[in-house]
Scaffold this motif. Structure first.
Motif, PDB file in Angstrom:
ATOM      1  N   UNK A   1     -17.349   6.454 -13.643  1.00 62.03           N
ATOM      2  CA  UNK A   1     -16.731   6.054 -12.377  1.00 62.03           C
ATOM      3  C   UNK A   1     -17.429   6.732 -11.197  1.00 62.03           C
ATOM      4  N   UNK A   2     -17.518   6.018 -10.080  1.00 69.20           N
ATOM      5  CA  UNK A   2     -18.146   6.607  -8.896  1.00 69.20           C
ATOM      6  C   UNK A   2     -17.195   6.580  -7.706  1.00 69.20           C
ATOM      7  N   UNK A   3     -17.115   5.429  -7.016  1.00 67.76           N
ATOM      8  CA  UNK A   3     -16.407   5.402  -5.735  1.00 67.76           C
ATOM      9  C   UNK A   3     -15.746   4.040  -5.559  1.00 67.76           C
TER      10      UNK A   3
ATOM     11  N   UNK B   1      -4.487   7.009  -8.967  1.00 70.03           N
ATOM     12  CA  UNK B   1      -5.452   7.587  -8.028  1.00 70.03           C
ATOM     13  C   UNK B   1      -4.786   8.700  -7.215  1.00 70.03           C
ATOM     14  N   UNK B   2      -5.386   9.899  -7.171  1.00 65.52           N
ATOM     15  CA  UNK B   2      -4.793  10.960  -6.351  1.00 65.52           C
ATOM     16  C   UNK B   2      -5.217  10.833  -4.887  1.00 65.52           C
ATOM     17  N   UNK B   3      -5.158   9.635  -4.360  1.00 65.29           N
ATOM     18  CA  UNK B   3      -5.508   9.398  -2.960  1.00 65.29           C
ATOM     19  C   UNK B   3      -4.866   8.097  -2.502  1.00 65.29           C
ATOM     20  N   UNK B   4      -4.074   8.178  -1.439  1.00 65.06           N
ATOM     21  CA  UNK B   4      -3.445   6.980  -0.898  1.00 65.06           C
ATOM     22  C   UNK B   4      -4.470   5.998  -0.370  1.00 65.06           C
ATOM     23  N   UNK B   5      -5.542   6.534   0.198  1.00 66.61           N
ATOM     24  CA  UNK B   5      -6.538   5.682   0.827  1.00 66.61           C
ATOM     25  C   UNK B   5      -7.359   4.909  -0.207  1.00 66.61           C
TER      26      UNK B   5
ATOM     27  N   UNK C   1      -8.385   7.565 -11.871  1.00 66.73           N
ATOM     28  CA  UNK C   1      -9.600   7.581 -11.065  1.00 66.73           C
ATOM     29  C   UNK C   1      -9.674   8.893 -10.284  1.00 66.73           C
ATOM     30  N   UNK C   2     -10.833   9.559 -10.426  1.00 62.36           N
ATOM     31  CA  UNK C   2     -10.947  10.886  -9.813  1.00 62.36           C
ATOM     32  C   UNK C   2     -11.125  10.813  -8.306  1.00 62.36           C
ATOM     33  N   UNK C   3     -11.815   9.827  -7.826  1.00 61.45           N
ATOM     34  CA  UNK C   3     -12.279   9.630  -6.436  1.00 61.45           C
ATOM     35  C   UNK C   3     -13.527  10.474  -6.174  1.00 61.45           C
TER      36      UNK C   3
END
Lengths: 230, 465
Positions: free
Chosen positions: A34-36, A69-73, A1-3
């Motif tokens: 993919x979006x958000x 996902x390159x984001x912890x959040x 997932x890009x975010x």
């Protein structure tokens, strides 16, 4: 997932994450459409507006492969937010199943002992982003990823576990307090005397870098994936 | 009244939370005071974490509190029965006004003139001091911090350290004003002055009012935890002792009480024990040499029972240690005064709107004053998921937020649930950044972006250079 944030303002972070995975021997598929993760609406207290966006994410990532996902959040949103967001809806089981498959980038590397063979040099300091640290409970995987880069030194800063003050809508709802916290984080990061600040969340980095520049604190920032992709 | 005057008296809490927070940021003295006290708390907490099995203790405490809230009606009945059996009187107040009426009525019946108080958040919540003063009684707070903020007419800025926002120079000024003579701004001189003045109050008071940290249903015992000895004097010297508790302070038995009493100082001050733990069962008995002639226990509902069985039920597990305040980056930055209510920090941001109702100003402001970092949950000795409750508290008032925000979220949702809508915003964002960001940074954005650029630049290329 890009975010969504990477997609909108820093596509290079998405490309770096892909490079890291491919060099580690992982086959990467970036599903179209993919979006958000829908966290902005969810955490602002609008679950009914978050759900249709999150349903798209559920649909796009159907299957059995791990979702990286390159984001912890954003990863925390999928892991902990989705089961609650979809509780009592027809997507409840699907949401739980996706939550179980979701993992943050450095977590995947750590769990499977993957080494992207990055060519690093110099030093970095690492910011523990809140959702990575306290929702995913992950302190080690980013540090072991940094330690895995030969020639790269980690210099811990003071208050590394303290929030940078971004906080999503908080950053514009209470910008002065958010700004003060960002400034303190930037000062601590600069005082660590490392070449650059890295983190696993682009949102924190945008905020810290922007506040550092506004207040004249010399600080270079990059997403950890970019360092690992070198 | 000026919103820029600092610190804010509770008599003139004005403006918005954002304005008060901004004022607090401008107060360097305040920032220094908060930083000092939070760091010493953090050091104490770290030591406690090393020397005790804090995680297991926390899990057990969570079970105890969850059980007490589940069995609340039965426990309160039992507590009442035991307190009455020990010779005390119990009054169950539906709300703060009823509780205040009861205490004022009692004071009148007993011809009281002077009321000595020990520290109590419940009486702050129900505004008991104001009610007593309106009935021409003199009320004196005897906890040092509470006395200081009573003189300053401030809300407590912290649950257990109410005057933590003030330093000793400011305290000396307040004491001097009250005494009509100068008081040196040295720690020992200040404490000596307070002790002298407050001793007069303990001796002369007709009624002592205390809070309650825990009430033990099995034995009808009230526990008052404190560090200065004033709580012991307030509950022992005056003829009448009135103890005021929020209804959820009760636990079943001494096994449960002992555990919470052990955990409380660890969480609150990072110490293994509090200075004084007063255990009070009924008034003075035949043959005893001290203690009050009458004990009245006032149990306040004030909106609490309505929270049972709701998604906010866990907030009733709180043991009022104040750890979430010290752990909170927002509280540490602006202090408790800016919250404009007795309870501040994460617990206040959840609890105050629940007690004041969804149409209060606090309900639409306080839950949003958080970055949702989760440090409060980590610090909480009974494991309340405060960050989750903050999100739920936002949900409760989402339809009362500014129209622009609600419209923005609806438009966002409509666009990003479709590929086309998403591609539109992505295209616009990338093109916009290319267009405006020749030098790599933007310092000012119009419209919705202005909130961002009021405090930060925006990099138009990543990584920024």
């Amino acid at each position: 997932m890009r975010t969504c944030l990477v997609d909108h303002v820093a596509p290079s972070v998405g490309r770096a994450a892909r490079t890291v995975l491919e060099r580690s021997g992982v086959e990467v598929v970036v599903p179209r459409g993919q979006t958000c993760c829908a966290q902005p609406a969810w955490s602002a207290g609008h679950p009914e507006q978050a759900r249709p966006v999150a349903r798209r994410t559920l649909r796009v990532f159907r299957g059995e492969d791990p979702v990286v996902v390159p984001s912890g959040s954003c990863a925390a949103m999928l892991r902990h937010g989705y089961p609650e967001l979809f509780e009592g809806t027809p997507q409840q089981a699907e949401a739980r199943e996706l939550a179980d498959r979701t993992v943050e980038l450095t977590q995947l590397l750590a769990r499977h002992g993957l080494r992207p063979r990055a060519a690093g040099r110099g030093s970095v300091t690492y910011h523990d982003s809140c959702h990575m640290l306290r929702l995913l409970g992950e302190r080690e995987s980013p540090r072991s990823a940094i330690a895995g880069v030969e020639g790269l030194e980690l210099r811990e800063m003071e208050g590394t576990e303290v929030c940078c003050g971004f906080g999503g809508t908080f950053s514009v709802g209470y910008p002065e307090v958010s700004g003060r916290l960002g400034e303190e984080k930037a000062r601590n990061a600069a005082a660590a005397d490392a070449d650059e600040l890295v983190a696993c969340d682009l949102s924190c980095l945008l905020h810290i870098a922007g506040r550092a520049r506004r207040t004249g604190i010399p600080l270079r920032v990059r997403h950890l994936a970019e360092v690992l992709a070198e | 009244m000026s919103a820029s005057r600092r610190p804010v008296s509770y008599e003139d809490v004005t403006g918005t939370l954002r304005e008060r927070a901004r004022d607090a940021l401008g107060d360097a003295q305040l920032g220094g005071n908060l930083k000092g006290s939070s760091s010493s708390w953090a050091a104490g907490r770290a030591r406690v974490g090393r020397e005790h099995p804090f995680a297991e203790m926390r899990e057990r405490a969570r079970e105890i509190r969850t059980g007490a809230v589940r069995d609340l009606p039965a426990l309160l009945d039992r507590l009442q029965e035991r307190v009455e059996a020990a010779g005390g009187t119990v009054y169950r107040a539906a709300d703060g006004a009823a509780a205040c009426d009861y205490v004022v009525g009692l004071a009148r019946e007993r011809d009281a003139r002077l009321v000595a108080k020990s520290k109590s958040m419940a009486t702050e919540e129900i505004k008991l001091n104001e009610a007593l003063e309106a009935a021409d009684l003199e009320v004196v707070e005897t906890d040092l911090g509470e006395w200081i903020i009573q003189l300053a007419k401030h809300h407590p800025s912290h649950i257990i350290a109410p005057a933590v926002h003030l330093n000793r120079t400011q305290v000396a000024e307040l004491f001097a004003q009250e005494a009509g003579a100068s008081v040196p701004d040295e720690r020992e001189a200040l404490v000596a002055h307070a002790r002298r003045r407050l001793r007069e109050v303990f001796a002369a008071a007709d009624i002592g009012v205390s809070g309650v940290n825990l009430a033990v249903a099995d034995t009808g015992t009230i526990c008052v935890v404190e560090n200065e000895g004033n709580g012991r004097l307030v509950t022992a010297l005056p003829r009448v002792h009135v103890a005021v508790m929020g209804m959820e302070r009760v636990v079943a038995d001494w096994d449960d009480a002992a555990h919470i009493l052990q955990l409380l100082p660890m969480a609150a001050i990072g110490d293994d024990a509090a200075g004084y733990v007063n255990l009070l069962t009924g008034p003075r008995r035949e043959g005893e040499s001290d203690g009050p002639e009458e004990l009245h226990l006032v149990i306040v509902d004030g909106g609490r029972s309505a929270l049972r069985g709701t998604e906010f039920e866990e907030i009733l597990n709180c043991i009022r240690c104040g750890a979430c305040l010290y752990s909170c980056p927002m509280w540490r930055t602006v202090g408790g005064q800016a919250y404009g209510s007795p309870y501040s920090g994460p617990i206040g941001a959840v609890l105050t709107p629940l007690l004041e109702g969804p149409s209060s100003q606090s309900a639409t402001e306080l839950p949003y004053f958080s970055s949702l970092c989760g440090a409060c949950h980590e610090a909480c000795p009974v494991g309340i998921p405060l960050h989750d409750l903050l999100v739920k508290a936002r949900g409760r008032v989402a339809d009362r937020r500014p129209p622009a925000e609600r419209l923005g979220i609806r438009v966002w949702s409509a666009l990003w649930r479709t590929r086309v809508g998403y591609a539109l915003t992505r295209g616009a964002a990338r093109a916009g950044l290319r267009l405006i960001g020749r030098r790599g940074w933007v310092g000012r954005l119009p419209g919705p972006g202005s909130g961002w650029t009021s405090q930060r630049d925006l990099p138009t290329r990543w990584p920024p250079r």
